[in-house]
Enzyme design. Structure first.
Site, short mmCIF file in Angstrom:
data_model
loop_
_atom_site.label_atom_id
_atom_site.label_comp_id
_atom_site.label_asym_id
_atom_site.label_seq_id
_atom_site.Cartn_x
_atom_site.Cartn_y
_atom_site.Cartn_z
N ASP A 137 0.85 -1.19 0.00
CA ASP A 137 0.00 0.00 0.00
C ASP A 137 0.88 1.24 0.00
O ASP A 137 1.74 1.39 0.86
CB ASP A 137 -0.92 0.00 1.23
CG ASP A 137 -2.08 0.99 1.06
OD1 ASP A 137 -2.43 1.33 -0.08
OD2 ASP A 137 -2.63 1.41 2.10
N TYR A 139 1.14 5.64 -0.41
CA TYR A 139 0.64 6.78 0.37
C TYR A 139 0.79 7.98 -0.55
O TYR A 139 1.46 8.94 -0.23
CB TYR A 139 1.52 6.88 1.63
CG TYR A 139 1.06 7.78 2.75
CD1 TYR A 139 -0.19 7.66 3.33
CD2 TYR A 139 1.94 8.74 3.27
CE1 TYR A 139 -0.57 8.47 4.39
CE2 TYR A 139 1.57 9.54 4.33
CZ TYR A 139 0.31 9.40 4.89
OH TYR A 139 -0.05 10.20 5.95
N HIS A 144 -4.05 13.78 1.04
CA HIS A 144 -4.27 12.88 2.18
C HIS A 144 -3.11 12.96 3.17
O HIS A 144 -3.32 13.12 4.38
CB HIS A 144 -4.44 11.43 1.69
CG HIS A 144 -4.51 10.42 2.79
ND1 HIS A 144 -5.56 10.35 3.68
CD2 HIS A 144 -3.63 9.45 3.16
CE1 HIS A 144 -5.33 9.37 4.54
NE2 HIS A 144 -4.17 8.81 4.26
N ASP A 244 -9.09 0.02 1.71
CA ASP A 244 -8.12 -0.40 2.73
C ASP A 244 -8.70 -0.05 4.11
O ASP A 244 -8.37 0.98 4.69
CB ASP A 244 -6.80 0.34 2.47
CG ASP A 244 -5.75 0.03 3.51
OD1 ASP A 244 -5.79 -1.06 4.10
OD2 ASP A 244 -4.87 0.90 3.73
N TYR A 255 1.58 2.03 15.60
CA TYR A 255 2.36 2.26 14.37
C TYR A 255 3.80 2.74 14.61
O TYR A 255 4.63 2.68 13.70
CB TYR A 255 1.63 3.21 13.42
CG TYR A 255 1.86 4.68 13.63
CD1 TYR A 255 1.14 5.38 14.59
CD2 TYR A 255 2.78 5.39 12.87
CE1 TYR A 255 1.34 6.73 14.78
CE2 TYR A 255 2.99 6.74 13.05
CZ TYR A 255 2.26 7.40 14.01
OH TYR A 255 2.47 8.74 14.18
N SER A 268 -9.27 -6.03 3.61
CA SER A 268 -9.27 -5.01 2.56
C SER A 268 -10.21 -5.53 1.47
O SER A 268 -10.20 -6.71 1.16
CB SER A 268 -7.88 -4.81 1.94
OG SER A 268 -6.88 -4.78 2.94
N THR A 355 -4.89 6.26 0.26
CA THR A 355 -6.15 7.02 0.25
C THR A 355 -6.08 8.17 -0.74
O THR A 355 -5.13 8.95 -0.72
CB THR A 355 -6.41 7.59 1.66
OG1 THR A 355 -6.31 6.53 2.59
CG2 THR A 355 -7.78 8.25 1.74
MN MN Z 1 -4.22 2.70 2.79
#
Ligand code: MN
Length: 419
Positions: A137, A139, A144, A244, A255, A268, A355
């Protein structure tokens, strides 16, 4: 590159469909379906008609595409991986023969012959189209990343210093990627209710969606051999719509320092169709200006983004309208960066965009941003309000590119949240 298959916009099919269908004869995406006998096989779709490609072969012996054994192995298959691995020229030959069979002018010739290959979408089950060895994934939406930076870090320095240089990404989990229509269970885990308090075990109270597109890898590179930006699209079959799902409270606590983990990998959702890059050719557009100029291995020219409208509905209330064209980093750059260290891609690998938020508040691609970290509830058509998602909510994402001739659509990525 010169042999891309862009199907004449003036061609009509003898299968009827409304002008706003996602699946005109110019689309012909690939998917996997089964009907009463439960055998999975490769299909495409025109209007509401799911077309069994293996059965097409049986009926009319589509010509010049290798042998019968080959056809059987590739098309009576649980996934599209083996078909895609044959390469883009074969896929182009296949799609152009399907156009010929379904062109209005050839109705008399073929309609009766290939009847048994046609299924109404209501009578079939659609399955996950690819076996996904690895999922990444990215970014790649500046809007975003900026919104998240403003909310959680420093509004004056919302983007991390690396963001404008690197297509940031993380390795996700492939096993929990599910086909549209599969319900999801609200995940549980460690969350911290108030800052500086100890964590508790709880169901997530901040379940969210992330509006994304994903590309499917259809050609392998050898370990140690990077894919350049110029080559990248030869390694990509097409795009799919992707949600997601994210548990923000689990994510926020876990995280640091290694990135997303259990806040992401519980599910997902992917849409049922892989829309071919060739079908999206008329919808190419230039991406945002990249300043500072990326390093040489990320340099690209021409139109490398796609103008694809994206929508998100919660229980039939439209809550977000975005567009793939807003992405800062293109799929070429994502794949070039993914392999710049020599990482080897495998057939069926899925790389999602991150996103996709646009510049306006109505184009944000997650609840986190739409309700601005819980401070601005959004109101649905029934008057109820949301800051995150509730049990029973049905989240429906849809995507289509559109010009004056037709739409090229992706169908839906939909799921209902169970407690
Ligand atoms: Mn994502």
């Amino acid at each position: 590159m010169k042999n891309k298959l862009v199907i004449d916009p003036n061609i009509k099919s003898w299968i009827d469909y409304p002008s706003n269908t996602h699946f005109p004869i110019q689309n012909l995406p690939f998917g996997i379906f089964s009907n009463h006998d439960n055998t999975r096989r490769v299909c495409t779709i025109i209007g509401d008609t799911v077309i069994d490609i293996h059965e097409l072969y049986r009926c009319v012996a589509l010509q010049n595409i290798k042998t019968k054994k080959f056809i059987k192995d590739l098309l009576l298959n649980d996934y599209c991986n083996d078909l895609f691995s044959e390469g883009k020229e074969l896929i182009r030959a296949l799609r152009s023969q399907i156009v010929e069979l379904f062109e209005e002018k050839n109705k008399k010739h073929y309609e009766r012959l290939i009847r048994t290959a046609l299924n109404n979408i209501k009578d079939v089950n659609l399955h996950i189209p690819i076996k996904i060895p690895n999922y990444t994934d990215f970014y790649s939406s500046r809007e975003h990343a900026t919104n998240v930076g403003i909310m959680f870090r420093d509004p004056a320095n919302a983007l991390f210093p690396n963001w404008l240089h690197i297509p940031i990404g993380y390795h996700g989990r492939a096993s929990s990627i599910i086909i549209s229509g599969t319900d999801i269970k609200r995940p549980a885990g460690q969350i911290v209710l108030k800052e500086n308090e100890a964590p508790i075990y709880s169901k997530s109270k901040q379940l969210d969606f992330e509006l994304e597109m994903a590309f499917v890898v259809s050609k392998e590179n050898k370990l140690g051999e990077p894919i350049s930006c110029d080559q990248a699209e030869d390694f990509i079959q097409g795009l799919s719509l992707f949600n997601d799902w994210s548990a923000r409270d689990i994510q926020r606590w876990e995280y640091v320092p290694l990135g997303p983990f259990l806040g992401k990998n519980f599910a997902s959702t992917i849409s049922p169709w892989i829309v071919d890059l060739d079908a999206l050719e008329p919808f190419r557009t230039e991406g945002p200006i990249q300043d500072p100029k990326p390093l040489e291995y990320l340099s690209q020219t021409g139109k490398n983004n796609f103008d694809i409208k994206l929508e998100v509905y919660i229980n039939d209330s439209l809550v977000s309208e975005s567009n793939t064209k807003y992405l800062y980093w293109s799929i070429k750059q994502q794949l070039a960066h993914h392999t710049v260290n020599g990482c080897n891609m495998q057939i069926g690998d899925l790389c999602a965009s991150g996103t996709i938020s646009g510049p306006s508040a109505s184009s944000f691609g997650s609840m986190l941003e739409l309700a601005w970290k819980g401070t601005k509830p959004i109101t649905l058509n029934d008057g109820s309000q949301r800051v995150f998602l509730q049990d029973g909510d049905r989240i429906r994402m849809t995507a289509f590119a559109e010009n004056s001739n037709y739409r090229i659509g992706f169908g839906e990525a939909t799921a209902t949240i169970l407690p």
